[in-house]
Design an enzyme around this catalytic site. Sequence first.
Site, PDB file in Angstrom:
ATOM      1  N   GLY A   1      22.504   2.071 -15.627  1.00 52.60           N
ATOM      2  CA  GLY A   1      23.612   1.709 -16.644  1.00 52.60           C
ATOM      3  C   GLY A   1      23.524   0.239 -17.093  1.00 52.60           C
ATOM      4  O   GLY A   1      24.495  -0.161 -17.542  1.00 52.60           O
TER       5      GLY A   1
ATOM      6  N   ASN B   1      18.725   6.918  -8.558  1.00 48.74           N
ATOM      7  CA  ASN B   1      18.322   7.915  -9.634  1.00 48.74           C
ATOM      8  C   ASN B   1      19.289   8.479 -10.286  1.00 48.74           C
ATOM      9  O   ASN B   1      20.482   8.224 -10.130  1.00 48.74           O
ATOM     10  CB  ASN B   1      17.393   8.952  -8.957  1.00 48.74           C
TER      11      ASN B   1
ATOM     12  N   LYS C   1      12.964   4.911  -3.290  1.00 46.41           N
ATOM     13  CA  LYS C   1      14.067   5.192  -4.318  1.00 46.41           C
ATOM     14  C   LYS C   1      14.735   6.306  -4.225  1.00 46.41           C
ATOM     15  O   LYS C   1      14.323   7.345  -4.052  1.00 46.41           O
ATOM     16  CB  LYS C   1      13.314   5.375  -5.760  1.00 46.41           C
TER      17      LYS C   1
ATOM     18  N   ASN D   1      18.730  13.700 -19.044  1.00 47.62           N
ATOM     19  CA  ASN D   1      17.334  14.016 -19.141  1.00 47.62           C
ATOM     20  C   ASN D   1      17.013  15.051 -18.301  1.00 47.62           C
ATOM     21  O   ASN D   1      17.375  15.224 -17.156  1.00 47.62           O
ATOM     22  CB  ASN D   1      16.511  12.910 -19.419  1.00 47.62           C
TER      23      ASN D   1
ATOM     24  N   CYS E   1      13.980  12.322  -7.644  1.00 50.91           N
ATOM     25  CA  CYS E   1      14.086  12.948  -8.972  1.00 50.91           C
ATOM     26  C   CYS E   1      14.835  14.171  -8.779  1.00 50.91           C
ATOM     27  O   CYS E   1      14.830  15.198  -7.906  1.00 50.91           O
ATOM     28  CB  CYS E   1      12.787  13.223  -9.559  1.00 50.91           C
TER      29      CYS E   1
ATOM     30  N   LYS F   1       5.703   4.976 -14.738  1.00 48.16           N
ATOM     31  CA  LYS F   1       6.104   6.181 -14.715  1.00 48.16           C
ATOM     32  C   LYS F   1       5.760   6.922 -13.277  1.00 48.16           C
ATOM     33  O   LYS F   1       4.655   6.412 -12.687  1.00 48.16           O
ATOM     34  CB  LYS F   1       5.651   7.216 -15.693  1.00 48.16           C
TER      35      LYS F   1
ATOM     36  N   LEU G   1       9.128  15.176 -14.847  1.00 44.66           N
ATOM     37  CA  LEU G   1       7.868  14.353 -14.151  1.00 44.66           C
ATOM     38  C   LEU G   1       6.601  14.684 -15.158  1.00 44.66           C
ATOM     39  O   LEU G   1       5.640  14.540 -14.515  1.00 44.66           O
ATOM     40  CB  LEU G   1       7.925  14.872 -12.696  1.00 44.66           C
TER      41      LEU G   1
ATOM     42  N   SER H   1      11.402   3.280 -13.455  1.00 48.95           N
ATOM     43  CA  SER H   1      10.440   4.192 -13.496  1.00 48.95           C
ATOM     44  C   SER H   1      10.909   5.396 -14.601  1.00 48.95           C
ATOM     45  O   SER H   1      11.992   6.169 -14.587  1.00 48.95           O
ATOM     46  CB  SER H   1      10.111   4.778 -12.195  1.00 48.95           C
TER      47      SER H   1
HETATM   48  C1  FMN Z   1      13.978   9.692 -19.691  1.00 51.09           C
HETATM   49  C2  FMN Z   1      13.937   9.288 -18.185  1.00 51.09           C
HETATM   50  C3  FMN Z   1      12.812   9.438 -17.309  1.00 51.09           C
HETATM   51  C4  FMN Z   1      12.969   9.356 -16.125  1.00 51.09           C
HETATM   52  N1  FMN Z   1      11.744   9.246 -15.243  1.00 51.09           N
HETATM   53  C5  FMN Z   1      11.796   8.803 -13.949  1.00 51.09           C
HETATM   54  C6  FMN Z   1      10.617   8.854 -13.245  1.00 51.09           C
HETATM   55  O1  FMN Z   1       9.538   9.362 -13.674  1.00 51.09           O
HETATM   56  N2  FMN Z   1      10.871   8.579 -11.929  1.00 51.09           N
HETATM   57  C7  FMN Z   1      11.903   7.878 -11.167  1.00 51.09           C
HETATM   58  O2  FMN Z   1      12.022   7.583 -10.120  1.00 51.09           O
HETATM   59  N3  FMN Z   1      13.138   8.059 -12.187  1.00 51.09           N
HETATM   60  C8  FMN Z   1      12.892   8.455 -13.362  1.00 51.09           C
HETATM   61  N4  FMN Z   1      14.250   8.304 -14.343  1.00 51.09           N
HETATM   62  C9  FMN Z   1      15.168   7.587 -13.539  1.00 51.09           C
HETATM   63  C10 FMN Z   1      15.364   5.941 -13.975  1.00 51.09           C
HETATM   64  O3  FMN Z   1      14.299   5.621 -13.338  1.00 51.09           O
HETATM   65  C11 FMN Z   1      16.905   5.503 -13.431  1.00 51.09           C
HETATM   66  O4  FMN Z   1      16.755   5.737 -12.070  1.00 51.09           O
HETATM   67  C12 FMN Z   1      18.016   6.176 -14.070  1.00 51.09           C
HETATM   68  O5  FMN Z   1      17.839   6.604 -15.376  1.00 51.09           O
HETATM   69  C13 FMN Z   1      19.261   5.204 -14.103  1.00 51.09           C
HETATM   70  O6  FMN Z   1      18.923   4.188 -14.635  1.00 51.09           O
HETATM   71  P1  FMN Z   1      19.515   3.792 -16.081  1.00 51.09           P
HETATM   72  O7  FMN Z   1      20.770   4.180 -16.314  1.00 51.09           O
HETATM   73  O8  FMN Z   1      19.353   2.288 -16.602  1.00 51.09           O
HETATM   74  O9  FMN Z   1      18.434   4.806 -16.856  1.00 51.09           O
HETATM   75  C14 FMN Z   1      14.044   8.600 -15.743  1.00 51.09           C
HETATM   76  C15 FMN Z   1      15.102   8.468 -16.447  1.00 51.09           C
HETATM   77  C16 FMN Z   1      15.155   8.687 -17.852  1.00 51.09           C
HETATM   78  C17 FMN Z   1      16.292   8.352 -18.554  1.00 51.09           C
END
Ligand code: FMN
Length: 303
Positions: free
Chosen positions: A242, A190, A164, A70, A129, A46, A74, A22
């Site tokens: 990751g 998250n 989540k 980041n 978040c 999102k 939201l 997301s």
């Molecule tokens: C730019 C960005 C925006 C994100 N926005 C949300 C969001 O709106 N809702 C949410 O539950 N997680 C959000 N996340 C978290 C990701 O869904 C995920 O849990 C986290 O980035 C770890 O995964 P990754 O290492 O593959 O990025 C966001 C992450 C990034 C980098």
Amino acid sequence: MNMDLQIRISRKILRNPLMNASGVLGDSPDSIRLLSTLGFGCIVTKTLTWEPREGYKPPIIIPLKYGLLNAVGLANPGIKAGKELIDAAKEKNIHIAISIGGVNVDDFVRLAEVASDFKPDFIELNLSCPHTPGYGVDAAKTIAAIKNIVKNVTSITSIPIWAKLSFSRSLVNEADAALSNGASAIVLINTIPAMLIDPYVMKPVLTHKWGGLSGPAIHPIAVYAVYKVYEELEAEIIGVGGVESWRDAIEFILAGARGIQIGSALIRCGHNIVREIIDGICKYMAEIGINRLEELVGYAHKR
Ligand SMILES: Cc1cc2nc3c(=O)[nH]c(=O)nc-3n(C[C@H](O)[C@H](O)[C@H](O)COP(=O)(O)O)c2cc1C
């Protein structure tokens, strides 16, 4: 050998376990259509809030050697926009989860009511978040709050609910609270609260000061979270954090995840990463002589 990557999650069969995380794409119909071409088995929107949100002023995403920092805040088009996101996924015949973020139980319930009318396959509750006051970890601060939100949401919808969560010392208890109140899967994890300070400006780099760390830096933490929750609760789990290669994805499956979400890698490595991961998983399965991915779920727990 013909590889079967199908996986059962929350009563549905996905063509493969990969989904976007997301917040990385998934905030407009065009972006849903783009996601539908990348090879995912499911799409996640999102996080949508009751009203549209602009989010924080830049800089909101800082690239690091080991991931991303980041604090987007939201930013999203609001729950009403959810209908066209779900419809775009249906047009493309791909499963979709709608992510919702409320500030308290009543807010989550009204969001879930509207989201259910759009008929998504799953609803993901953003209880985690780390950088948007009032939302995420703030709304789900205690185990009682998690219980209350999940219980009330699951009582008004028949759509499977994913909770989540973020990494914390009480993770297993939090997951247990969500599952025993009707959640069908737990999404782990998250981003992790983090910050950077510029030595010359002598101030935090992000406008919001702190944000969430994602990418390779958090992968081993996420694998631990999945392993631990699977070991204690044998829950349906979706691993996120990751994933940038087939090895990272397989680690999650062996730890007990049925689904795998990919966020930062779409930004850091490009969109082809999804197909590369799928090809890598198929090669690995051929190498070890397994043709059903389901057989590997939780395998690292077997003696
Ligand atoms: C730019 C960005 C925006 C994100 N926005 C949300 C969001 O709106 N809702 C949410 O539950 N997680 C959000 N996340 C978290 C990701 O869904 C995920 O849990 C986290 O980035 C770890 O995964 P990754 O290492 O593959 O990025 C966001 C992450 C990034 C980098």
